[in-house]
Structures are given as structure tokens and as C-alpha cells.
Design an enzyme around this catalytic site. Structure first.
Site, PDB file in Angstrom:
ATOM      1  N   GLY A 262       1.008  -1.158   0.166  1.00  0.00           N
ATOM      2  CA  GLY A 262      -0.058   0.114   0.033  1.00  0.00           C
ATOM      3  C   GLY A 262       0.802   1.191   0.114  1.00  0.00           C
ATOM      4  O   GLY A 262       0.542   2.480  -0.602  1.00  0.00           O
ATOM      5  N   ARG A 263       1.804   1.346   0.692  1.00  0.00           N
ATOM      6  CA  ARG A 263       2.992   2.411   0.799  1.00  0.00           C
ATOM      7  C   ARG A 263       3.380   2.792  -0.485  1.00  0.00           C
ATOM      8  O   ARG A 263       3.517   3.837  -1.062  1.00  0.00           O
ATOM      9  CB  ARG A 263       4.014   2.105   1.832  1.00  0.00           C
ATOM     10  CG  ARG A 263       3.281   2.373   3.338  1.00  0.00           C
ATOM     11  CD  ARG A 263       4.102   1.885   4.210  1.00  0.00           C
ATOM     12  NE  ARG A 263       3.600   2.125   5.717  1.00  0.00           N
ATOM     13  CZ  ARG A 263       4.162   1.632   6.909  1.00  0.00           C
ATOM     14  NH1 ARG A 263       4.828   0.761   6.533  1.00  0.00           N
ATOM     15  NH2 ARG A 263       3.492   1.825   7.896  1.00  0.00           N
ATOM     16  N   TYR A 397      -1.324   9.354   6.495  1.00  0.00           N
ATOM     17  CA  TYR A 397      -2.029   8.198   6.387  1.00  0.00           C
ATOM     18  C   TYR A 397      -1.244   6.901   5.690  1.00  0.00           C
ATOM     19  O   TYR A 397      -0.065   7.282   5.035  1.00  0.00           O
ATOM     20  CB  TYR A 397      -3.638   7.997   5.685  1.00  0.00           C
ATOM     21  CG  TYR A 397      -3.664   8.565   4.221  1.00  0.00           C
ATOM     22  CD1 TYR A 397      -4.671   8.463   3.726  1.00  0.00           C
ATOM     23  CD2 TYR A 397      -2.493   8.661   3.395  1.00  0.00           C
ATOM     24  CE1 TYR A 397      -5.138   9.000   2.522  1.00  0.00           C
ATOM     25  CE2 TYR A 397      -2.750   8.914   2.063  1.00  0.00           C
ATOM     26  CZ  TYR A 397      -4.049   9.261   1.810  1.00  0.00           C
ATOM     27  OH  TYR A 397      -4.078   9.648   0.385  1.00  0.00           O
ATOM     28  N   GLU A 398      -1.520   5.462   6.045  1.00  0.00           N
ATOM     29  CA  GLU A 398      -0.652   4.542   5.878  1.00  0.00           C
ATOM     30  C   GLU A 398       0.620   4.489   6.639  1.00  0.00           C
ATOM     31  O   GLU A 398       1.727   4.204   5.915  1.00  0.00           O
ATOM     32  CB  GLU A 398      -0.370   4.184   4.255  1.00  0.00           C
ATOM     33  CG  GLU A 398      -2.121   3.935   3.744  1.00  0.00           C
ATOM     34  CD  GLU A 398      -1.957   3.225   2.577  1.00  0.00           C
ATOM     35  OE1 GLU A 398      -1.143   2.652   2.030  1.00  0.00           O
ATOM     36  OE2 GLU A 398      -3.211   3.258   1.700  1.00  0.00           O
ATOM     37  N   GLY A 399       0.637   4.919   7.746  1.00  0.00           N
ATOM     38  CA  GLY A 399       1.916   4.945   8.501  1.00  0.00           C
ATOM     39  C   GLY A 399       2.500   6.587   8.480  1.00  0.00           C
ATOM     40  O   GLY A 399       2.614   7.070   7.197  1.00  0.00           O
TER      41      GLY A 399
END
Length: 528
Positions: A262-263, A397-399
Site C-alpha cells: 500500500g505504501r 495516512y498508511e503510516g
């Protein structure tokens, strides 16, 4: 017909061990690949961008309708295996398509999660029955997907989640609240993380229609107003036991490997709006006149466009190099659950590096684009304001980028400790030499680890950009010359912060900013 382009760099050969002779670059997409990419761009420009005002008001049925349209074109299942209704294309080509599907941030999030992170965990870890039941619906755009990890008191510290799952007969009963869930309003399927018996972190496939599942009110966000963000509420939610994804207590493998991929994809989602921002600002600069001439002729404006395109070129170089390595890893290891996990983990450092660099490049680009517009850029009458608002969340988002920096440093130290790599930098540049010295300092505090991570990702950006420029030619070398002083200065700052020692910057070639700006004006977008 070729739809799965690869790199010559083998899986397992990470950027910090040696310099590859060649890397995959966007220029290598050809034939049917280019057709798929142009289909994505055409869809964005003709179907999505004319509707952004209506999307921002979340007009009933509009966003789901666009997702269904994208699904009919095959765009919602680009890298979904063809056995489950997808096209089975490479992660790299999927990233390129995602970039062009991301010219508007709100649509990008909705589409990107449905076609990406909501499917990745299922594709990698699902049973045949689970994949047959759900992937075709997501890949066709019939269903919208969501990823539910964060909680009101559990964000970056994901493993501290308190959502509970208890097995009662042939069902798991889930209780808890998930927060900041993108697509919540429209999602038909949620990938939910919960703790079985209160301590075994696990993953579940939760349908919206299951008893006990509800959605709270929409969050009032600064940007991405056309996307849905709300809380997922689970009150004695009944989930069939067969909807446990992977194994009890192994949900962290599902969650974090979905995040790894995803990242990587988020990096592409970030440069999509940056691409549009450059194009909008270029058209405005050519048209806007001050002191009897277009502002595009002013030196400081030309420098802005040269640097915007240079940052973009560097981010793109990292992304498609990384994507090709991920594809090679799946070719080498994928096919089983354990192999899929290994392939998704292999380039986790590079995925985080791409996420951090691309989202911060996006921020720089949209900020400079607003500056080109001057006072008009600060009004909602012009579309650049929307890009500015939307871009801010990319670094969260996503870390968060801070968590990703800590991850890069920690994962690197672990790989060295485990003997999986013997060195950090190829020693082929000023930045890679600094990165090698920084690793030897073995920082333990967060500030030092963050500085080390900056050197690692800046070194990766420099090497990727240099290799692409030498391999592809054209204006690539000029773009490299433009971005190199900026990269070196950022790296020197990071090293001085870590080591407390002065650093002398190397001599560099000066890029011709006016020539680069002219190329941006002519293309009405980035040079890449």
C-alpha cells in the site's frame, strides 16, 4: 503482447548492496501497457475531473458509479490475479495506472483502496474460497473495499488495537470501533483487524451487511472532501468463522504486508495530483501576464517549474525501480502464502522510502504551484487550492512519515544484524558514502534514526534518478543536475544532525532552469 515488464535487478538485491547496471523506468512501458495507461488518463480527465465539484459534495451514487465505470474498463483489478476476475498485471504497471487514476485526490483514495489495499491482504493470504467469493466483486467495481486498522486510541501503534473477536459457535463476535476508515460510507467489504480472545491479533473479512456492523457520521475533513471517511462500529458483529483471513494471531502479517504494498502504491497516488498541479500551474503561468509579459518568462518562476519537474522525476524514478523489484520478488517467491509474505516483505524499506519521498515531493510541488498562482491560488475559484488541501494527508495516512522513517532505520538495522545484507551503500555517490558512515554510527534515539533514514531514502532517490537519466537520456540528465544539489544539501543536513560534524558539499553541474521550464510549458505537465 507484453504486460508484465521486469527489471534486470534480481529479487533480494536491494539498493544498499550494489548498483544495478540498469533499472526499470516509466519510459519502458510499451504497446498494450501504454494503452492501459492512456485509458486510465483518459478516464481521469474525461470522467472524473469534470465532476470534482459534485464529488466534493458527495452527491448520492456519484462516486460508486465512477468506481463501477472504472471496473468495467478493468481498472479496478489491474494486478488482481486473472483467475479471480482481474487482469493479472504487474505491480509496476498497476502503479503507473494508479498514478494516472489519481489526478483528483478524492477519487484516487476511493479507487486506490478498492483496487489496492483492500484486495492485497486477501490476494496474498486468502483461501481459494475467500478469493473466489470476494475478489471478482472488488475487481469488477461491483463492490467497494475498505481497510480497517486504526482506532480512536490506536493509530501508529497498530498492535495496541482493542477491537475484540470471540469465537462463539461457528461465528466470531466482533466488538470495537475503527476510525479514519476511507470508503466507509460506500464500502461493501472491510478488511478488519481485531484481537481474538483479547490478545491474538487477527484479520477478518467483514461484509457491510453482517449483523452488528454500522457506519458513524462522516468526518469533516480539511481535504479529500469527495472521499468518504468515517468510523466503522462493530457491536456484537457476527462474522462467519470462515471469514478469518489467514490464521489466528497472524493478522500482523496480513496488515503490515498489505501496508508495505500500500505504501508503494500510495507513492504513485501522491505523484498523480502532483502531475496535475504542475500542468495547471504551467498553463496559468503561460497565460498570466504581469509587467507586459507572461510570468512564465520570469527567472524565479522558471526555477519553480524546473524544480517541480525534477522532484517529480526523482520520485517517479524511485517508484518504478521499486515496483520492478517487487515484481521480480513475486516471480521468485510468490505462489504460496509463505512465499507471498516473503515477496511483500522483501522491499519493505524501499516501499517506505518511496512513500516518504513521494508524499513530501507532492507537498513541495503543490506548494510551489499555489505560489505560481499568487493570490488567486489562495482562493477556491481555482483548482490548485483543492490539490493543496488534499495533499496534506498523504504524509499522515498508511503510516505517518515519522513512523516510516523509524521503520526504515529499524528494518535496516535488523537486516544487518541478521546478516541479510553486509553493507548499506554502494559508495557510488556523496549521499551513499554519507549513508554508509551514518549506519556505522548506529543511532538509537528517534532523531538519529530519522536522520539515518533520510540518508538512506535520499541515497536511493539520487541513485535511481542518476541511473534513469543515464539510461533514458533526453532531458533526464538536466533533471538530475537540477535535483542533485537539493538532495545533497538535505543529506548533508541529516548527516550533520546525526554526527555533529560539518560536511563539505561536492561541486555540481548547474542545470539550465529556463530550458527545463520551457519543456514543462510545452508539455503542460512534468517532463517525465
Amino acid at each position: 503482447m507484453t504486460l508484465n515488464s521486469k527489471t534486470s535487478t534480481p529479487a533480494g538485491c536491494a539498493f544498499y548492496t550494489r548498483t544495478p547496471e540498469s533499472i526499470f523506468t516509466p519510459e519502458m512501458f510499451v504497446g498494450d501497457e501504454e494503452l492501459m495507461i492512456s485509458t486510465a488518463e483518459h478516464f481521469s480527465r474525461k470522467e472524473v475531473l469534470p465532476l470534482v465539484e459534485r464529488l466534493d459534495h458527495q452527491e448520492e451514487g456519484l462516486m460508486p458509479g465512477l468506481i463501477r465505470q472504472a471496473g468495467e474498463l478493468g481498472l479496478c483489478g489491474v494486478d488482481t490475479p486473472d483467475a479471480y476476475g482481474g487482469l493479472g498485471l504487474s505491480k509496476n504497471l498497476a502503479a503507473r495506472i494508479l498514478e494516472f487514476m489519481s489526478l483528483n485526490g478524492s477519487f484516487s483514495v476511493t479507487y486506490g483502496i478498492t483496487s489496492g489495499i483492500s484486495q492485497v491482504g486477501l490476494s496474498l493470504f486468502g483461501t481459494e474460497a475467500q478469493k473466489n467469493q470476494y475478489l471478482p466483486r472488488l475487481a469488477s467495481g461491483e463492490w467497494i473495499g475498505a481497510y480497517a486498522l486504526s482506532e480512536p486510541n490506536s493509530g501508529s501503534d497498530a498492535l495496541s488495537a482493542t477491537t475484540r473477536a470471540d469465537l462463539v459457535g461457528d461465528k466470531y463476535i466482533l466488538n470495537g470501533t475503527k476510525m479514519w476508515i476511507s470508503n466507509a460510507k460506500w464500502a461493501d467489504l472491510f478488511l478488519v483487524m481485531a484481537k481474538v480472545d483479547g490478545d491474538k491479533f487477527s484479520a477478518f473479512l467483514v461484509e457491510r451487511s453482517f449483523p452488528g456492523v454500522s457506519i458513524a457520521r462522516e468526518e469533516h475533513k480539511m481535504g479529500l472532501k469527495g472521499s468518504s471517511t468515517a468510523r466503522l462500529v462493530l457491536e456484537n458483529a457476527e462474522v462467519p468463522a470462515e471469514n478469518l483471513l489467514h490464521q489466528v494471531g497472524q493478522g500482523h502479517h496480513v496488515a503490515f504486508n498489505a501496508l508495505n504494498i500500500g505504501r508503494f502504491k500510495l507513492a504513485s497516488m501522491s505523484i498523480g495530483p502532483a502531475r496535475d498541479a504542475i500542468g495547471l500551474a504551467a498553463a496559468y503561468a503561460v497565460d498570466r501576464k504581469q509587467f507586459g509579459q507572461p510570468i512564465s518568462s520570469f527567472g524565479l518562476i522558471q526555477r519553480k517549474f524546473a524544480m517541480m519537474s525534477a522532484w517529480f522525476y526523482a520520485a517517479e524514478s524511485m517508484i518504478y525501480r521499486t515496483g520492478a523489484m517487487i515484481d521480480a520478488a513475486f516471480d521468485q517467491f510468490g505462489g504460496t502464502v509463505d512465499g507471498n509474505r516473503r515477496a511483500a516483505e522483501e522491499y519493505a524499506i524501499e516501499c517506505s522510502a518511496c512513500k516518504v519521498f513521494a508524499t513530501e515531493a507532492e507537498a513541495l510541488i503543490v506548494d510551489e504551484a499555489v505560489q505560481v498562482y499568487g493570490g488567486y491560488g489562495f482562493t477556491e475559484e481555482f483548482p490548485i487550492a483543492r490539490h493543496y488541501r488534499d495533499a496534506r494527508v498523504s504524509r499522515i495516512y498508511e503510516g505517518t512519515n515519522e513512523i516510516n522513517r523509524l521503520f526504515i532505520g529499524d528494518r535496516l538495522a535488523r537486516r544487518i544484524r541478521d546478516g541479510k545484507i553486509s553493507g548499506v551503500a554502494a559508495g557510488d555517490s556523496f549521499l551513499s558514502e554519507l549513508a554508509g558512515k551514518a549506519v556505522d554510527l548506529a543511532p538509537k534515539d528517534q532523531i538519529g534514526i530519522g536522520a539515518l533514514s533520510d540518508l538512506i531514502l535520499l541515497s536511493y532517490a539520487e541513485q535511481s534518478t542518476r541511473l534513469r537519466a543515464s539510461q533514458s537520456g533526453g532531458l533526464g540528465p538536466a533533471l538530475y543536475d537540477a535535483v542533485l544539489p537539493w538532495l545533497n544539501a538535505k543529506g548533508a543536513e541529516a548527516y550533520q544532525l546525526l554526527a555533529g560534524q560539518p560536511v563539505t558539499l561536492p561541486e555540481i553541474r548547474m542545470a539550465n532552469m529556463s530550458d527545463l521550464a520551457a519543456a514543462v510549458y510545452a508539455r503542460k505537465g512534468p517532463i517525465a
